[in-house]
Design a protein around this motif. Structure first.
Motif, PDB file in Angstrom:
ATOM      1  N   PHE A 113       0.809  -1.131  -0.088  1.00 52.99           N
ATOM      2  CA  PHE A 113       0.099  -0.002  -0.063  1.00 52.99           C
ATOM      3  C   PHE A 113       0.733   1.367   0.175  1.00 52.99           C
ATOM      4  O   PHE A 113       0.107   2.439  -0.373  1.00 52.99           O
ATOM      5  CB  PHE A 113      -0.957  -0.039   1.115  1.00 52.99           C
ATOM      6  CG  PHE A 113      -2.073  -0.958   1.046  1.00 52.99           C
ATOM      7  CD1 PHE A 113      -3.241  -0.790   0.229  1.00 52.99           C
ATOM      8  CD2 PHE A 113      -2.174  -2.267   1.412  1.00 52.99           C
ATOM      9  CE1 PHE A 113      -4.320  -1.671   0.221  1.00 52.99           C
ATOM     10  CE2 PHE A 113      -3.031  -3.163   1.263  1.00 52.99           C
ATOM     11  CZ  PHE A 113      -4.257  -2.951   0.712  1.00 52.99           C
ATOM     12  N   THR A 114       2.097   1.149   0.409  1.00 58.95           N
ATOM     13  CA  THR A 114       2.791   2.369   0.343  1.00 58.95           C
ATOM     14  C   THR A 114       2.859   3.272  -1.119  1.00 58.95           C
ATOM     15  O   THR A 114       2.821   4.356  -1.071  1.00 58.95           O
ATOM     16  CB  THR A 114       4.245   2.246   0.935  1.00 58.95           C
ATOM     17  OG1 THR A 114       4.435   1.863   2.416  1.00 58.95           O
ATOM     18  CG2 THR A 114       5.215   3.497   0.865  1.00 58.95           C
ATOM     19  N   ARG A 116       0.878   3.312  -3.415  1.00 56.63           N
ATOM     20  CA  ARG A 116      -0.498   3.797  -3.503  1.00 56.63           C
ATOM     21  C   ARG A 116      -0.849   5.097  -2.783  1.00 56.63           C
ATOM     22  O   ARG A 116      -1.482   6.062  -3.136  1.00 56.63           O
ATOM     23  CB  ARG A 116      -1.750   2.851  -3.492  1.00 56.63           C
ATOM     24  CG  ARG A 116      -3.070   3.156  -4.060  1.00 56.63           C
ATOM     25  CD  ARG A 116      -3.847   2.178  -3.795  1.00 56.63           C
ATOM     26  NE  ARG A 116      -3.249   0.976  -4.122  1.00 56.63           N
ATOM     27  CZ  ARG A 116      -4.240  -0.326  -3.780  1.00 56.63           C
ATOM     28  NH1 ARG A 116      -5.328  -0.062  -3.508  1.00 56.63           N
ATOM     29  NH2 ARG A 116      -3.907  -1.556  -4.301  1.00 56.63           N
ATOM     30  N   LEU A 117      -0.301   5.070  -1.529  1.00 57.43           N
ATOM     31  CA  LEU A 117      -0.839   6.081  -0.419  1.00 57.43           C
ATOM     32  C   LEU A 117       0.201   7.037  -0.184  1.00 57.43           C
ATOM     33  O   LEU A 117      -0.288   8.066   0.349  1.00 57.43           O
ATOM     34  CB  LEU A 117      -1.241   5.468   0.672  1.00 57.43           C
ATOM     35  CG  LEU A 117      -2.575   4.474   0.280  1.00 57.43           C
ATOM     36  CD1 LEU A 117      -2.834   3.575   1.933  1.00 57.43           C
ATOM     37  CD2 LEU A 117      -3.706   5.006  -0.112  1.00 57.43           C
ATOM     38  N   LEU A 120      -0.015  11.015  -1.147  1.00 53.99           N
ATOM     39  CA  LEU A 120      -1.262  11.641  -1.597  1.00 53.99           C
ATOM     40  C   LEU A 120      -1.320  12.860  -0.390  1.00 53.99           C
ATOM     41  O   LEU A 120      -0.701  12.765   0.768  1.00 53.99           O
ATOM     42  CB  LEU A 120      -2.442  10.586  -1.190  1.00 53.99           C
ATOM     43  CG  LEU A 120      -2.569   9.564  -2.123  1.00 53.99           C
ATOM     44  CD1 LEU A 120      -3.773   8.599  -1.640  1.00 53.99           C
ATOM     45  CD2 LEU A 120      -2.693   9.776  -3.450  1.00 53.99           C
ATOM     46  N   GLU A 123      -5.370  12.243   3.925  1.00 52.74           N
ATOM     47  CA  GLU A 123      -5.299  11.076   4.541  1.00 52.74           C
ATOM     48  C   GLU A 123      -6.442  10.174   3.865  1.00 52.74           C
ATOM     49  O   GLU A 123      -7.636  10.555   3.549  1.00 52.74           O
ATOM     50  CB  GLU A 123      -5.449  11.132   6.181  1.00 52.74           C
ATOM     51  CG  GLU A 123      -4.323  11.671   6.905  1.00 52.74           C
ATOM     52  CD  GLU A 123      -4.622  11.424   8.328  1.00 52.74           C
ATOM     53  OE1 GLU A 123      -5.403  10.707   8.637  1.00 52.74           O
ATOM     54  OE2 GLU A 123      -4.116  12.253   9.101  1.00 52.74           O
ATOM     55  N   VAL A 124      -6.068   8.867   3.559  1.00 54.20           N
ATOM     56  CA  VAL A 124      -7.136   7.989   2.811  1.00 54.20           C
ATOM     57  C   VAL A 124      -6.915   6.560   3.964  1.00 54.20           C
ATOM     58  O   VAL A 124      -5.687   6.008   4.025  1.00 54.20           O
ATOM     59  CB  VAL A 124      -6.815   7.459   1.370  1.00 54.20           C
ATOM     60  CG1 VAL A 124      -7.541   6.549   0.920  1.00 54.20           C
ATOM     61  CG2 VAL A 124      -6.775   8.853   0.676  1.00 54.20           C
ATOM     62  N   THR A 141     -12.364   1.721   0.350  1.00 51.94           N
ATOM     63  CA  THR A 141     -11.641   3.105   0.786  1.00 51.94           C
ATOM     64  C   THR A 141     -12.982   3.503   1.564  1.00 51.94           C
ATOM     65  O   THR A 141     -14.007   3.644   1.168  1.00 51.94           O
ATOM     66  CB  THR A 141     -11.564   4.055  -0.316  1.00 51.94           C
ATOM     67  OG1 THR A 141     -10.574   3.539  -1.225  1.00 51.94           O
ATOM     68  CG2 THR A 141     -11.354   5.414   0.314  1.00 51.94           C
ATOM     69  N   VAL A 144     -11.745   9.409   3.322  1.00 49.11           N
ATOM     70  CA  VAL A 144     -10.816  10.461   2.963  1.00 49.11           C
ATOM     71  C   VAL A 144     -10.753  11.460   3.518  1.00 49.11           C
ATOM     72  O   VAL A 144     -11.952  12.408   3.700  1.00 49.11           O
ATOM     73  CB  VAL A 144     -11.041  10.721   1.509  1.00 49.11           C
ATOM     74  CG1 VAL A 144      -9.997  11.651   0.793  1.00 49.11           C
ATOM     75  CG2 VAL A 144     -10.763   9.155   0.462  1.00 49.11           C
ATOM     76  N   HIS A 173      -3.773   3.133   6.700  1.00 47.37           N
ATOM     77  CA  HIS A 173      -4.090   4.624   6.200  1.00 47.37           C
ATOM     78  C   HIS A 173      -2.462   5.384   6.071  1.00 47.37           C
ATOM     79  O   HIS A 173      -1.615   4.813   6.433  1.00 47.37           O
ATOM     80  CB  HIS A 173      -4.970   5.210   7.028  1.00 47.37           C
ATOM     81  CG  HIS A 173      -4.346   6.178   8.239  1.00 47.37           C
ATOM     82  ND1 HIS A 173      -4.399   5.516   9.488  1.00 47.37           N
ATOM     83  CD2 HIS A 173      -4.039   7.285   8.692  1.00 47.37           C
ATOM     84  CE1 HIS A 173      -3.774   6.005  10.489  1.00 47.37           C
ATOM     85  NE2 HIS A 173      -3.656   7.322   9.803  1.00 47.37           N
ATOM     86  N   ASN A 174      -2.632   6.533   5.402  1.00 43.53           N
ATOM     87  CA  ASN A 174      -1.408   7.160   5.135  1.00 43.53           C
ATOM     88  C   ASN A 174      -1.236   8.621   6.173  1.00 43.53           C
ATOM     89  O   ASN A 174      -2.479   9.084   6.489  1.00 43.53           O
ATOM     90  CB  ASN A 174      -1.250   7.790   3.698  1.00 43.53           C
ATOM     91  CG  ASN A 174      -2.346   8.465   3.285  1.00 43.53           C
ATOM     92  OD1 ASN A 174      -3.674   8.250   3.577  1.00 43.53           O
ATOM     93  ND2 ASN A 174      -2.090   9.562   2.618  1.00 43.53           N
TER      94      ASN A 174
END
Length: 226
Positions: A113-114, A116-117, A120, A123-124, A141, A144, A173-174
């Motif tokens: 996932f890193t 992809r996130l 950004l 936060e997702v 998801t 957001v 989440h990021n």
């Protein structure tokens, strides 16, 4: 990197030497095809200007569609093409989400996932549904934006998990700040969702935070603290 022959454009250079021979500005120029009116405003000039104003391809990825449209020579159609190309690149790095993969550690979750996130701007929050063999069956998801308890509600997370007969979930989440250290709000949210999962009979296996600076597992931290 090849500089090409005199008078050779990005398309010809790509055909002769492959896409890896092109600079970032030349790759963007191929997507834009044409520049803006006036001297010094070719597609390559527009691409170079975009990179200069946003710092890098990663900066372009973080820019909103509205911010890209504000650039001279980059209207809605070209901005959409650029965003689509960046998203395709993200999906290529992230891998095919439809593949049946097994996630057995926080490191494997972060590796998936890193890409992809991590870049950004907001936060997702993603819920990863797993079957009894810890194989990924679906990604959802959930929210957001700022991850408050009211935004990430157990109902939004566990309704699809119950519907899909998931055996377990992993939360991801990021942190746009770049620091993967869980916040007190992250800890409280995790405790709330773990308890909700326990009542429903769906295990929350982990909550992984990803960022520029790495990743952090709330479950790993809890095991160390205990």
């Amino acid at each position: 990197m090849s500089h090409g022959h005199p008078g050779e454009g990005p398309r010809e250079l790509l055909a002769r030497s492959g896409p890896e021979a092109l600079s970032d500005a030349q790759l963007i120029a191929l997507l834009l095809r044409t520049g803006a009116a006036g001297p010094g405003s070719s597609a390559i000039d527009v691409g170079a200007g975009l990179l200069a104003s946003h710092g890098s391809v990663a900066g372009l990825d973080r820019a909103s569609l509205r911010e890209l449209c504000a650039v001279r020579g980059l209207g809605p159609a070209k901005a959409a093409s650029l965003k689509a190309a960046l998203e395709l690149g993200r999906r290529l790095v992230a891998g095919d989400a439809r593949q049946r993969v097994r996630l057995s550690s926080s490191r494997e979750v972060a590796e998936r996932f890193t890409p992809r996130l991590f870049n950004l701007p907001r936060e997702v929050f993603i819920a990863v549904l797993l079957n009894a063999r810890n194989e990924l069956t679906r990604e959802i998801t959930v929210a957001v934006g700022c991850l408050t308890g009211s935004l990430v509600h157990p109902r939004e997370l566990f309704q699809p998990a119950v519907r899909d007969s998931a055996a377990a979930v992993i939360l991801v989440h990021n942190h746009p700040s770049g620091d993967p250290t869980p916040s007190p709000e992250d800890v409280q949210l995790t405790e709330r969702l773990v308890e909700a999962g326990r009542i429903l009979g769906i295990r929350v296996l982990d909550h992984v935070v990803v960022a520029h600076g790495g990743y952090s597992s709330l479950m790993d931290r809890e095991r160390r603290d205990n």
